[in-house]
Design a protein around this motif. Structure first.
Motif, mmCIF file in Angstrom:
data_model
loop_
_atom_site.group_PDB
_atom_site.id
_atom_site.type_symbol
_atom_site.label_atom_id
_atom_site.label_comp_id
_atom_site.label_asym_id
_atom_site.label_seq_id
_atom_site.Cartn_x
_atom_site.Cartn_y
_atom_site.Cartn_z
ATOM 1 N N ARG A 18 0.837 -1.202 0.000
ATOM 2 C CA ARG A 18 0.000 0.000 0.000
ATOM 3 C C ARG A 18 0.872 1.252 0.000
ATOM 4 O O ARG A 18 1.982 1.257 0.532
ATOM 5 N N PRO A 19 0.366 2.330 -0.574
ATOM 6 C CA PRO A 19 1.145 3.574 -0.597
ATOM 7 C C PRO A 19 1.193 4.219 0.792
ATOM 8 O O PRO A 19 0.316 3.989 1.628
ATOM 9 N N THR A 20 2.228 5.010 0.995
ATOM 10 C CA THR A 20 2.356 5.733 2.258
ATOM 11 C C THR A 20 2.180 7.228 2.018
ATOM 12 O O THR A 20 2.370 7.728 0.915
ATOM 13 N N LEU A 21 1.821 7.917 3.088
ATOM 14 C CA LEU A 21 1.737 9.377 3.064
ATOM 15 C C LEU A 21 2.628 9.877 4.189
ATOM 16 O O LEU A 21 2.311 9.703 5.365
ATOM 17 N N ARG A 22 3.781 10.446 3.838
ATOM 18 C CA ARG A 22 4.761 10.859 4.839
ATOM 19 C C ARG A 22 4.427 12.252 5.343
ATOM 20 O O ARG A 22 4.355 13.209 4.572
ATOM 21 N N LEU A 23 4.252 12.332 6.639
ATOM 22 C CA LEU A 23 3.810 13.572 7.266
ATOM 23 C C LEU A 23 4.906 14.162 8.146
ATOM 24 O O LEU A 23 5.625 13.424 8.831
ATOM 25 N N PRO A 24 5.051 15.473 8.178
ATOM 26 C CA PRO A 24 5.987 16.096 9.117
ATOM 27 C C PRO A 24 5.567 15.787 10.558
ATOM 28 O O PRO A 24 4.369 15.689 10.847
ATOM 29 N N PRO A 25 6.522 15.634 11.465
ATOM 30 C CA PRO A 25 6.178 15.288 12.850
ATOM 31 C C PRO A 25 5.194 16.256 13.497
ATOM 32 O O PRO A 25 4.341 15.834 14.289
ATOM 33 N N PHE A 26 5.276 17.552 13.157
ATOM 34 C CA PHE A 26 4.419 18.527 13.846
ATOM 35 C C PHE A 26 2.956 18.416 13.420
ATOM 36 O O PHE A 26 2.080 19.024 14.032
ATOM 37 N N THR A 27 2.683 17.648 12.367
ATOM 38 C CA THR A 27 1.284 17.479 11.946
ATOM 39 C C THR A 27 0.675 16.177 12.453
ATOM 40 O O THR A 27 -0.482 15.881 12.150
ATOM 41 N N ALA A 28 1.421 15.395 13.235
ATOM 42 C CA ALA A 28 0.962 14.056 13.613
ATOM 43 C C ALA A 28 -0.361 14.096 14.369
ATOM 44 O O ALA A 28 -1.287 13.340 14.070
ATOM 45 N N SER A 29 -0.468 14.984 15.353
ATOM 46 C CA SER A 29 -1.692 15.032 16.157
ATOM 47 C C SER A 29 -2.889 15.448 15.313
ATOM 48 O O SER A 29 -3.982 14.874 15.422
ATOM 49 N N SER A 30 -2.700 16.457 14.460
ATOM 50 C CA SER A 30 -3.792 16.906 13.597
ATOM 51 C C SER A 30 -4.189 15.830 12.593
ATOM 52 O O SER A 30 -5.363 15.637 12.284
ATOM 53 N N SER A 31 -3.192 15.094 12.100
ATOM 54 C CA SER A 31 -3.473 14.024 11.143
ATOM 55 C C SER A 31 -4.279 12.919 11.801
ATOM 56 O O SER A 31 -5.219 12.378 11.215
ATOM 57 N N ALA A 32 -3.899 12.568 13.048
ATOM 58 C CA ALA A 32 -4.635 11.537 13.775
ATOM 59 C C ALA A 32 -6.075 11.968 14.004
ATOM 60 O O ALA A 32 -7.001 11.161 13.915
ATOM 61 N N ALA A 33 -6.272 13.246 14.274
ATOM 62 C CA ALA A 33 -7.634 13.759 14.479
ATOM 63 C C ALA A 33 -8.444 13.632 13.193
ATOM 64 O O ALA A 33 -9.640 13.297 13.226
ATOM 65 N N ALA A 34 -7.798 13.880 12.047
ATOM 66 C CA ALA A 34 -8.495 13.748 10.764
ATOM 67 C C ALA A 34 -8.901 12.304 10.511
ATOM 68 O O ALA A 34 -9.995 12.018 10.014
ATOM 69 N N VAL A 35 -8.016 11.374 10.860
ATOM 70 C CA VAL A 35 -8.322 9.950 10.686
ATOM 71 C C VAL A 35 -9.483 9.547 11.590
ATOM 72 O O VAL A 35 -10.376 8.796 11.187
ATOM 73 N N ARG A 36 -9.482 10.073 12.828
ATOM 74 C CA ARG A 36 -10.581 9.754 13.751
ATOM 75 C C ARG A 36 -11.896 10.315 13.243
ATOM 76 O O ARG A 36 -12.932 9.652 13.303
ATOM 77 N N ARG A 37 -11.877 11.564 12.754
ATOM 78 C CA ARG A 37 -13.108 12.174 12.250
ATOM 79 C C ARG A 37 -13.669 11.402 11.057
ATOM 80 O O ARG A 37 -14.886 11.298 10.878
ATOM 81 N N ALA A 38 -12.773 10.857 10.232
ATOM 82 C CA ALA A 38 -13.211 10.061 9.086
ATOM 83 C C ALA A 38 -13.616 8.648 9.492
ATOM 84 O O ALA A 38 -14.051 7.866 8.657
ATOM 85 N N ARG A 39 -13.441 8.339 10.798
ATOM 86 C CA ARG A 39 -13.789 7.026 11.358
ATOM 87 C C ARG A 39 -13.046 5.887 10.661
ATOM 88 O O ARG A 39 -13.573 4.793 10.476
ATOM 89 N N LEU A 40 -11.798 6.176 10.308
ATOM 90 C CA LEU A 40 -10.965 5.155 9.686
ATOM 91 C C LEU A 40 -10.143 4.410 10.722
ATOM 92 O O LEU A 40 -9.801 3.240 10.521
ATOM 93 N N ALA A 41 -9.796 5.059 11.818
ATOM 94 C CA ALA A 41 -9.040 4.440 12.900
ATOM 95 C C ALA A 41 -9.174 5.326 14.129
ATOM 96 O O ALA A 41 -9.513 6.509 14.029
ATOM 97 N N ASP A 42 -8.898 4.743 15.296
ATOM 98 C CA ASP A 42 -9.025 5.459 16.560
ATOM 99 C C ASP A 42 -7.639 5.601 17.173
ATOM 100 O O ASP A 42 -7.141 4.695 17.839
ATOM 101 N N PHE A 43 -6.964 6.733 16.895
ATOM 102 C CA PHE A 43 -5.598 6.929 17.343
ATOM 103 C C PHE A 43 -5.532 7.816 18.581
ATOM 104 O O PHE A 43 -6.196 8.843 18.654
ATOM 105 N N SER A 44 -4.710 7.396 19.537
ATOM 106 C CA SER A 44 -4.455 8.197 20.725
ATOM 107 C C SER A 44 -3.009 8.701 20.654
ATOM 108 O O SER A 44 -2.200 8.179 19.885
ATOM 109 N N PRO A 45 -2.652 9.695 21.471
ATOM 110 C CA PRO A 45 -1.295 10.242 21.403
ATOM 111 C C PRO A 45 -0.199 9.199 21.640
ATOM 112 O O PRO A 45 0.851 9.251 20.987
#
Length: 335
Positions: free
Chosen positions: A247-274
């Motif tokens: 599968r393809p990857t999407l490489r994110l800068p470290p400072f966007t990790a929390s915001s990215s996890a929130a986007a994944v949670r809002r899309a109900r694709l996964a439930d990520f905690s810090p």
């Protein structure tokens, strides 16, 4: 006399599978499955008792059923599955406190098996190459399962000191994975586009779901006091795992990790905690020497084999619409 075993957390798959495995053992007399809601899966010979381990009434269940062995699998891994972080902490920490208080008052309880997690070690840039059972965490746990696991194990050690007559076994398990496991980790690897943190390649270990169930059974039918790391042999880098998925990857800068996890949670694709984001950044590897030498257990699957069993269970991929949603949403966060 045959064991009377009480298993907590049977509404979730791991607890239900452990309870069923114990009930299938003819050397065990009775297996009680405890939870606040009925299990989704069939429990077979397990007798379900609707009870809340956060309530002192659990002591009455232990006394009335003459329970001599308690298997605690009721620790919740993610806030979403518990109804929020405060509810998760209440289930994990307060629930464990009440359960141990009930066990302490029950003279018939002779064995306690606790399904813990290697998250107790946390994850960080200064971690050792391998964590042994004697090592303390290098980082202060702030939130999530890591913090709860530290508190839970602290209460378990206190119980062991107060009740030295009880055989207490703590199983620090690596992430369960396999065809039947539904967890934040399996949902992460099931994403059509897998986000990673740019500049990091976490080292990962896995424990096949069948090996996890067998380890709990092994601890229940044998007297093996102590704390043990459990994981399949070998280590997989995060990049290796994703390549195996194709599968393809999407490489994110470290400072966007929390915001990215929130986007994944809002899309109900996964439930990520810090703490899960930190784990996927730095990884974690544990030493399993004591698993073999003292606990006497040999997993049937290596970490790579366990991951491949999970990979085979995945479909050809999620719908292109979901991939587009994830790529667009997380791509915006990169910018």
């Amino acid at each position: 006399m045959a064991q009377v075993v009480m298993v907590t957390g049977v509404s979730r798959d791991a607890g239900a599978r452990c309870a069923r495995r114990l009930a299938d053992d003819p050397s065990i007399g009775t297996v009680l499955g405890i939870d606040v809601v009925p299990p989704r899966a069939e429990l077979g010979r397990v007798r379900f008792v609707r009870a809340d381990i956060r309530n002192p009434v659990i002591a009455k269940v232990i006394a009335a059923e003459d329970v001599d062995t308690v298997v605690h699998t009721g620790v919740v891994a993610t806030p979403g599955s518990a109804g929020g972080r405060s509810s998760m902490k209440e289930i994990n920490v307060i629930g464990t406190m009440q359960l141990l208080a009930a066990c302490q008052k029950a003279p018939g309880v002779a064995k306690l098996v606790v399904k813990s997690s290697t998250t107790v070690y946390g994850a960080g840039p200064r971690d050792p190459a391998m964590f042994t059972e004697e090592m303390a965490p290098r980082a202060i746990h702030q939130t999530g399962l890591s913090k709860d696991a530290v508190e839970v194990e602290g209460y378990v050690r206190g119980f062991a000191r107060r009740r030295p007559d009880v055989c207490v076994t703590t199983l620090r398990m690596a992430n369960w994975i396999g065809p039947k496991t539904d967890s934040p980790m399996t949902r992460y690897f099931g994403l059509p586009v897998v986000p990673t943190i740019f500049g990091y390649d976490a080292r990962l270990q896995f424990l096949h779901e069948d090996d996890g169930v067998e380890a709990v059974h092994h601890a229940t039918v044998n007297d093996l006091p102590g704390t043990f790391n459990l994981a399949g042999d070998g280590v997989l880098a995060l990049s290796q795992a994703i390549r195996r998925l194709g599968r393809p990857t999407l490489r994110l800068p470290p400072f966007t990790a929390s915001s990215s996890a929130a986007a994944v949670r809002r899309a109900r694709l996964a439930d990520f905690s810090p703490d899960q984001i930190t784990f996927l950044t730095y990884g974690r590897v544990v030493d399993t020497t004591r698993m073999r030498s003292t606990f006497g257990f040999e997993p049937q699957y290596t970490s790579a084999e366990a991951f491949d069993e999970f990979r085979k269970s995945l479909g050809p991929g999620a719908a292109s619409q979901m991939a587009s949603l994830l790529t667009t949403g997380l791509g915006a966060l990169r910018g």
